[in-house]
Design a protein around this motif. Structure first.
Motif, PDB file in Angstrom:
ATOM      1  N   VAL A 189       4.003  12.483   1.746  1.00  0.00           N
ATOM      2  CA  VAL A 189       3.660  13.504   2.930  1.00  0.00           C
ATOM      3  C   VAL A 189       3.365  14.916   2.154  1.00  0.00           C
ATOM      4  CG1 VAL A 189       4.732  14.482   4.763  1.00  0.00           C
ATOM      5  CG2 VAL A 189       5.559  12.305   4.108  1.00  0.00           C
ATOM      6  N   PHE A 190       2.312  15.218   2.836  1.00  0.00           N
ATOM      7  CA  PHE A 190       1.731  16.572   2.112  1.00  0.00           C
ATOM      8  C   PHE A 190       1.678  17.222   3.328  1.00  0.00           C
ATOM      9  CE2 PHE A 190      -0.910  13.607  -0.307  1.00  0.00           C
ATOM     10  CZ  PHE A 190      -0.885  13.987  -1.776  1.00  0.00           C
ATOM     11  N   ILE A 191       2.352  18.609   2.989  1.00  0.00           N
ATOM     12  CA  ILE A 191       2.366  19.823   3.993  1.00  0.00           C
ATOM     13  C   ILE A 191       1.403  20.950   3.699  1.00  0.00           C
ATOM     14  CG2 ILE A 191       3.890  21.479   5.324  1.00  0.00           C
ATOM     15  CD1 ILE A 191       4.397  18.411   6.186  1.00  0.00           C
ATOM     16  N   VAL A 202      13.438  19.567   2.596  1.00  0.00           N
ATOM     17  CA  VAL A 202      14.164  19.060   1.583  1.00  0.00           C
ATOM     18  C   VAL A 202      13.438  17.813   0.872  1.00  0.00           C
ATOM     19  CG1 VAL A 202      16.391  18.106   1.217  1.00  0.00           C
ATOM     20  CG2 VAL A 202      16.224  19.808   2.682  1.00  0.00           C
ATOM     21  N   GLY A 203      13.405  17.976  -0.365  1.00  0.00           N
ATOM     22  CA  GLY A 203      12.791  16.923  -1.169  1.00  0.00           C
ATOM     23  C   GLY A 203      11.325  17.014  -1.392  1.00  0.00           C
ATOM     24  N   PHE A 204      10.848  18.143  -1.043  1.00  0.00           N
ATOM     25  CA  PHE A 204       9.376  18.387  -1.269  1.00  0.00           C
ATOM     26  C   PHE A 204       8.943  19.327  -2.577  1.00  0.00           C
ATOM     27  CE2 PHE A 204       8.845  17.235   3.019  1.00  0.00           C
ATOM     28  CZ  PHE A 204       7.514  16.981   3.220  1.00  0.00           C
ATOM     29  N   GLN A 205       8.100  19.202  -3.251  1.00  0.00           N
ATOM     30  CA  GLN A 205       7.732  20.024  -4.488  1.00  0.00           C
ATOM     31  C   GLN A 205       6.381  20.745  -4.223  1.00  0.00           C
ATOM     32  OE1 GLN A 205       7.767  18.122  -8.322  1.00  0.00           O
ATOM     33  NE2 GLN A 205       8.857  16.450  -7.507  1.00  0.00           N
ATOM     34  N   GLU A 206       6.494  21.759  -4.927  1.00  0.00           N
ATOM     35  CA  GLU A 206       5.308  22.469  -4.890  1.00  0.00           C
ATOM     36  C   GLU A 206       4.800  23.211  -6.325  1.00  0.00           C
ATOM     37  OE1 GLU A 206       5.568  26.665  -3.230  1.00  0.00           O
ATOM     38  OE2 GLU A 206       3.684  26.924  -2.800  1.00  0.00           O
ATOM     39  N   GLY A 207       3.427  22.883  -6.721  1.00  0.00           N
ATOM     40  CA  GLY A 207       2.885  23.048  -7.944  1.00  0.00           C
ATOM     41  C   GLY A 207       3.178  24.486  -8.375  1.00  0.00           C
ATOM     42  N   GLY A 261       0.754  -0.961   0.010  1.00  0.00           N
ATOM     43  CA  GLY A 261      -0.176  -0.135   0.095  1.00  0.00           C
ATOM     44  C   GLY A 261       0.802   1.230  -0.161  1.00  0.00           C
ATOM     45  N   VAL A 262       0.094   2.341  -0.099  1.00  0.00           N
ATOM     46  CA  VAL A 262       0.777   3.568  -0.067  1.00  0.00           C
ATOM     47  C   VAL A 262       0.637   4.285   1.392  1.00  0.00           C
ATOM     48  CG1 VAL A 262       1.059   5.799  -0.919  1.00  0.00           C
ATOM     49  CG2 VAL A 262       0.111   3.853  -2.419  1.00  0.00           C
ATOM     50  N   GLU A 263       1.593   4.694   1.919  1.00  0.00           N
ATOM     51  CA  GLU A 263       1.677   5.451   3.213  1.00  0.00           C
ATOM     52  C   GLU A 263       1.501   6.806   2.937  1.00  0.00           C
ATOM     53  OE1 GLU A 263       5.042   4.101   5.509  1.00  0.00           O
ATOM     54  OE2 GLU A 263       4.585   2.156   5.538  1.00  0.00           O
ATOM     55  N   ILE A 264       0.610   7.380   3.633  1.00  0.00           N
ATOM     56  CA  ILE A 264       0.085   8.893   3.323  1.00  0.00           C
ATOM     57  C   ILE A 264       0.073   9.616   4.639  1.00  0.00           C
ATOM     58  CG2 ILE A 264      -1.354  10.522   2.549  1.00  0.00           C
ATOM     59  CD1 ILE A 264      -2.077   8.459   0.482  1.00  0.00           C
ATOM     60  N   ALA A 265       0.874  10.875   4.776  1.00  0.00           N
ATOM     61  CA  ALA A 265       0.686  11.712   5.969  1.00  0.00           C
ATOM     62  C   ALA A 265       0.448  12.955   5.321  1.00  0.00           C
ATOM     63  CB  ALA A 265       2.267  11.554   6.589  1.00  0.00           C
ATOM     64  N   VAL A 266      -0.554  13.615   6.106  1.00  0.00           N
ATOM     65  CA  VAL A 266      -0.992  15.126   5.902  1.00  0.00           C
ATOM     66  C   VAL A 266      -1.197  15.873   7.000  1.00  0.00           C
ATOM     67  CG1 VAL A 266      -3.004  16.601   4.941  1.00  0.00           C
ATOM     68  CG2 VAL A 266      -2.651  14.091   4.287  1.00  0.00           C
ATOM     69  N   ALA A 267      -0.192  16.868   6.850  1.00  0.00           N
ATOM     70  CA  ALA A 267       0.080  17.657   8.091  1.00  0.00           C
ATOM     71  C   ALA A 267      -0.472  19.157   7.818  1.00  0.00           C
ATOM     72  CB  ALA A 267       1.380  17.634   8.495  1.00  0.00           C
ATOM     73  N   ASN A 268      -1.282  19.700   8.695  1.00  0.00           N
ATOM     74  CA  ASN A 268      -1.708  21.051   8.566  1.00  0.00           C
ATOM     75  C   ASN A 268      -0.807  21.809   9.590  1.00  0.00           C
ATOM     76  OD1 ASN A 268      -3.222  23.400   8.551  1.00  0.00           O
ATOM     77  ND2 ASN A 268      -4.937  22.737   9.804  1.00  0.00           N
ATOM     78  N   MET A 269       0.006  22.799   9.050  1.00  0.00           N
ATOM     79  CA  MET A 269       0.758  23.686   9.882  1.00  0.00           C
ATOM     80  C   MET A 269       0.432  25.127   9.934  1.00  0.00           C
ATOM     81  SD  MET A 269       4.641  22.319   8.866  1.00  0.00           S
ATOM     82  CE  MET A 269       4.978  20.595   9.221  1.00  0.00           C
ATOM     83  N   ILE A 317       0.633  24.556  -0.148  1.00  0.00           N
ATOM     84  CA  ILE A 317       0.315  23.117  -0.350  1.00  0.00           C
ATOM     85  C   ILE A 317       1.691  22.488  -1.023  1.00  0.00           C
ATOM     86  CG2 ILE A 317      -1.043  21.297  -1.105  1.00  0.00           C
ATOM     87  CD1 ILE A 317      -3.217  23.097  -0.913  1.00  0.00           C
ATOM     88  N   LEU A 318       2.604  21.881  -0.219  1.00  0.00           N
ATOM     89  CA  LEU A 318       3.608  20.864  -0.581  1.00  0.00           C
ATOM     90  C   LEU A 318       3.462  19.468  -0.390  1.00  0.00           C
ATOM     91  CD1 LEU A 318       4.884  23.679   0.946  1.00  0.00           C
ATOM     92  CD2 LEU A 318       6.566  23.251  -0.401  1.00  0.00           C
ATOM     93  N   TYR A 319       4.559  18.626  -1.164  1.00  0.00           N
ATOM     94  CA  TYR A 319       4.260  17.357  -1.111  1.00  0.00           C
ATOM     95  C   TYR A 319       5.640  16.668  -1.430  1.00  0.00           C
ATOM     96  CZ  TYR A 319       3.771  17.613  -6.283  1.00  0.00           C
ATOM     97  OH  TYR A 319       4.041  18.103  -7.733  1.00  0.00           O
ATOM     98  N   THR A 320       5.630  15.280  -1.297  1.00  0.00           N
ATOM     99  CA  THR A 320       7.006  14.777  -1.691  1.00  0.00           C
ATOM    100  C   THR A 320       6.562  13.608  -2.842  1.00  0.00           C
ATOM    101  OG1 THR A 320       6.387  12.744  -0.255  1.00  0.00           O
ATOM    102  CG2 THR A 320       7.898  14.435   0.854  1.00  0.00           C
ATOM    103  N   THR A 321       7.444  13.461  -3.559  1.00  0.00           N
ATOM    104  CA  THR A 321       7.182  12.999  -4.931  1.00  0.00           C
ATOM    105  C   THR A 321       6.792  11.514  -4.777  1.00  0.00           C
ATOM    106  OG1 THR A 321       9.755  12.458  -5.306  1.00  0.00           O
ATOM    107  CG2 THR A 321       8.673  14.375  -6.334  1.00  0.00           C
TER     108      THR A 321
END
Length: 876
Positions: free
Chosen positions: A437-439, A483-488, A287-295, A520-524
């Protein structure tokens, strides 16, 4: 076909690996011929030679190799345990070829045996036969699906939002071509400052959470449910899931961490939801491990504010286990070699604030100048060459890779109007290929430039030039955070700060500089694609604009309906194999339904057998290891034409929402019946955590979002009700006698439904051994014993073992609800102490249910003495 012949010192072994034809007909299985080496062949009385016998290969025909003890140059061979001679080591190549063919045939035979052999059930779904077949047919019910993930962040500034949420929720990519929601979707709504923050605010407003949940579900429709929520003061994170995805979500966890005042208060920090999507042990899919953090991070444009946000990221990295920080903050650099962490704390919590009160001590101009200077000396790595820009003439990278001096007021920038995606894959640690991971949230990073220049770039829609001065993107480029995060691509104007009720940037005396604070940022991830990234200018209730992004995730998911059809077919096949050519025994039902079961209750079910044959049959019940099911009479004999009732029972455990059990009713030497028991379990406070009990003030069966009426309690109502009832009925035998099972069930139902105890009913049992009071006492003990995490958690056990010295320390080591509950129980036990003569026995009871002892062998007599000493000190 060509046979393989292995010649040893004493035998010839001829092996036919597959079927072949001879004068005697066709042989359908692998076979071998083993004949000793003799000088005189065997002959019949008529003088003709006797052909050696062929033996069908079986799974037991293994060949083993031993070193010859007498001759180190030879190897001894054994077929099963029979010595068939030796061969020289020089022939090892041919031996390997022979053994490869032999063992390949054995493996094929073993597979055939596994498919055809019927053994006992290992789990509620199938026997080994069914499990093997399911693995073979997994492609029929596991397939790649597209899941859409919609993330929304909005700082509400403490305002109540009355606007239509559908444009924000649906955007441009969430709806299908027919204008309906996609079948497989997950929505995350992240709010900051959902309620006004004051110095006395200590908890999130449940009414606000309920209002938002209801508003969102009203838009999404009946196909969606609220799967999880996490909150911390004004921060709220809600997760809504399509019902078709509900069974695909496992290992759901919620967490939070405050980084505000004193580094821990929840006015700043993060709330997080973690889960695994599409995990399947049967198909070997992780499966896919998903983490979503509201900061929500500290505000401000000054370098000290950027420093504070780095520190907050490092804390969230450690406390929430999120990969958002790479450690540069604490390296000794600049400032005379002082450590950055030391500088951060020189003046206490420098940047903690409510409503930016501390930052107001800085002038806006000073902040802009200081931040601009910090950015101006930044080294930007481009095409492997470090370019350093002087203060006052920073260059703006353009679409063609050239640089232009930032004389923004007069020149026309050639920068593309759509910013390029931030991609930092070249720095930082390797990412987990099965995790995302979504931030998102109000990260509070600013544009370090003059407001007039910002206004000119906004007028030209030159967002790429704006983003060159964005503190967050520059922090990422430096490798300081995320580090390692992307943003659209950002193709919209800054989302902060507006005059409420307008689309006009701040006109107050402070004249805040516009900024992209909401991100909104995320890992690839290999099959994750971002579809949009947008803001919504028509929402004017807050000083921030909401930001939303839609992602498309391709992943393997299980079709539960198709799997159920295959299981049903295979079970019918299994029954048919067992029932073929055997006497008939009728079973009235094989699917037992138990709706609305209650926790800790005992459920009884019966199955009726009828012998429709002419011979007596014996039966037995086989229970799977780990099953809840118990049976009073596990076996019996059924005469021809007779009927018999088989009864099983089980006790419903806490912390389950559904019971799915199976047992085998075996007719000896005949057939097996697989009897399933299924049913839902009503929610219960027994087995819940203290936090969950408080969040369900109207009872466990009314859900997390039930609104609380009357005065707010700082302890669970269930515990209060038990103590309130028992405190006026204390006897010497309290907690010493068992209660009544039926009355105990009645007490549990009152607690789970949020009903008051019926004192008339309970007190009417006083003449019958005082069963009413003892039943409440017994359920009270069970309630404490089953508290998820314990009233006194395992993590503070070392404080407990300090005995009386640990009484004061426990207040700071435990969550507030645990402390309040413990104090309340202690005051009750003081009253018990006045009545009960042998109070030490009562203490031993509460030692077992209040203190969660680590499973590390620490429950020894000396530590028990310390625990009792602690309880005595706490009770007084």
């Amino acid at each position: 076909m060509t046979s393989l012949v292995l010649s040893t010192s004493t035998h010839n072994l001829t092996f036919h690996a597959s079927s072949c034809a001879d004068s005697g007909g066709t042989i359908d299985t692998p076979f071998y011929i083993l004949e000793p080496k003799t000088k005189t062949p065997n002959v019949t009385p008529t003088g003709s030679s006797v052909q050696p016998a062929a033996t069908d290969l079986s799974v037991h025909d293994t060949i083993s190799i031993d070193e010859d003890g007498m001759d180190s140059d030879r190897m001894t061979l054994k077929l099963q345990d029979y010595d068939i001679g030796s061969i020289p080591k020089s022939e090892v190549t041919y031996l390997a070829e022979f053994l490869l063919a032999w063992r390949s045939a054995l493996a094929t035979l073993e597979e055939q045996v596994q498919v055809t052999q019927i053994s006992s059930f290992e789990d509620p779904l199938s026997s080994d036969y069914v499990t093997t077949r399911l693995i073979q047919e997994k492609d029929a019910f596991i397939e790649e699906k597209t899941v859409q993930i919609r993330l929304i962040t909005w700082n509400l500034h403490g305002e109540v939002i009355g606007e239509d949420l559908r444009p924000l929720l649906f955007g441009s990519n969430v709806l299908s071509d027919s204008g309906e929601l996609q079948d497989l979707g997950i929505f995350f709504v992240a709010l900051q400052e959902a309620d006004p923050l004051t110095p006395t605010t200590l908890s999130a407003n449940q009414a606000t959470i309920a209002r938002w949940a209801n508003q969102v579900l009203e838009c999404l429709g009946e196909s969606y449910i609220l799967s999880a929520s996490s909150e911390l003061l004004g921060m709220v994170l809600l997760m809504f899931t399509h019902k078709k995805l509900a069974s695909q979500i496992t290992q759901l966890e919620i967490s939070s961490a405050g980084t505000g005042v004193l580094g821990y208060w929840g006015n700043k920090g993060a709330v997080c939801i973690r889960f695994t999507l599409g995990e399947s042990d049967l198909a070997g899919i992780a499966g896919v491990e998903i983490a979503v953090a509201n900061m929500h991070l500290s505000s401000g444009i000054a370098p000290q504010a950027v420093e504070r946000r780095r520190w907050e990221m490092s804390e969230l990295d450690k406390r929430l286990k999120l990969p958002v920080f790479n450690g540069k903050l604490f390296r000794k650099q600049r400032n005379g070699g002082k450590n950055r962490k030391e500088l951060l704390y020189q003046n206490g919590d420098l940047l903690d604030e409510l409503d930016e009160r501390v930052l107001d001590t800085y002038s806006e101009d000073d902040m802009v100048v200081a931040a601009a200077d910090a950015v101006a000396v930044m080294k930007i790595k481009e095409n492997g060459v470090a370019k350093e820009y002087e203060a006052g003439t920073p260059a703006i990278p353009t679409a063609d890779g050239s640089d232009k001096a930032a004389t923004i007021s007069t020149s026309t920038s050639t920068t593309a109007t759509t910013a390029a995606t931030v991609n930092t894959d070249h720095v930082g640690p390797e990412k987990e290929i099965n995790s995302i991971v979504f931030i998102l949230g109000d990260l509070n990073y600013r544009l370090a430039m003059d407001r007039s220049d910002i206004s000119q770039l906004i007028a030209k829609n030159d967002y790429n030039a704006l983003l060159f001065w964005d503190q967050l993107r520059n922090e990422i480029k430096e490798g300081s955070v995320l580090v390692g995060f992307q943003e659209g691509p950002i193709s919209f104007q800054p989302t902060y700060k507006y005059d409420i009720g307008t689309n006009v940037f701040d006109t107050s005396e402070k004249a805040r500089v516009p900024a992209y604070t909401d991100r909104i940022l995320y890992t690839t991830y290999p099959s994750l694609a971002q579809l949009d990234y947008e803001t919504f200018m028509h929402y004017i209730s807050s000083d921030h604009k909401p930001v939303a992004a839609t992602f498309e995730l391709r992943t393997m998911l299980m079709d539960a309906d198709k799997r159920a059809e295959i299981v049903k077919r295979l079970l019918h096949d299994l029954d048919a194999r067992e029932n073929k050519s055997r006497p008939k025994v009728e079973v009235d039902k094989t699917d037992l339904l138990c709706p609305d079961m209650t926790v800790l209750s005992t459920v009884h079910q019966t199955v009726k057998l009828k012998n429709c044959g002419n011979t007596q049959v014996a039966w037995e019940i086989e229970i799977i290891d780990g099953s809840l099911i118990e049976v009073g009479t596990p076996q019996g004999v059924l005469p021809p034409g007779a009927t018999q009732m088989v009864r099983v029972s089980f006790k419903v455990p806490p912390n389950v929402t559904h019971i799915s059990e199976i047992f085998i009713l075996r007719i000896i030497n005949r057939q097996d019946y697989f009897i399933s028991i299924n049913g839902n379990v009503l929610p219960s406070c027994f087995g819940a955590s203290l936090e969950d009990m408080i969040r369900k003030p109207s009872g466990a069966r009314h859900g997390f979002l039930a609104l609380q009426t009357g005065p707010q309690l700082n302890i669970p109502r269930e515990i209060w009700k038990c103590v309130d009832f028992l405190s006026t009925r204390i006897t010497r035998e309290i907690f010493r006698r068992p209660g009544d099972e039926i009355v105990g069930q009645l007490v549990r139902n009152w607690l789970d439904n949020g009903d008051d105890f019926d004192s008339i009913v309970l007190d009417s049992l006083a003449k019958d051994g005082n069963k009413g009071t003892h039943s409440v006492a017994e359920q009270f003990i069970q309630l404490l014993e089953l508290v998820n995490g314990g009233v006194i958690p395992e993590k503070v056990y070392d404080i407990i073992t300090q005995g009386n010295d640990g009484v004061q320390l426990i207040f700071e080591a435990m969550p507030r609800v645990n402390v309040n509950t413990l104090i309340y129980i202690a005051s009750f036990l003081r009253e018990v102490k006045r009545v009960v003569i042998d109070f030490d026995l009562i203490l031993e009871i509460f030692d077992k249910v209040l203190i969660r002892i680590p499973k590390t062998g620490k429950n020894k007599s000396r530590q028990k003495k310390k625990r009792l000493e602690f309880l005595k000190g706490f009770i007084g």
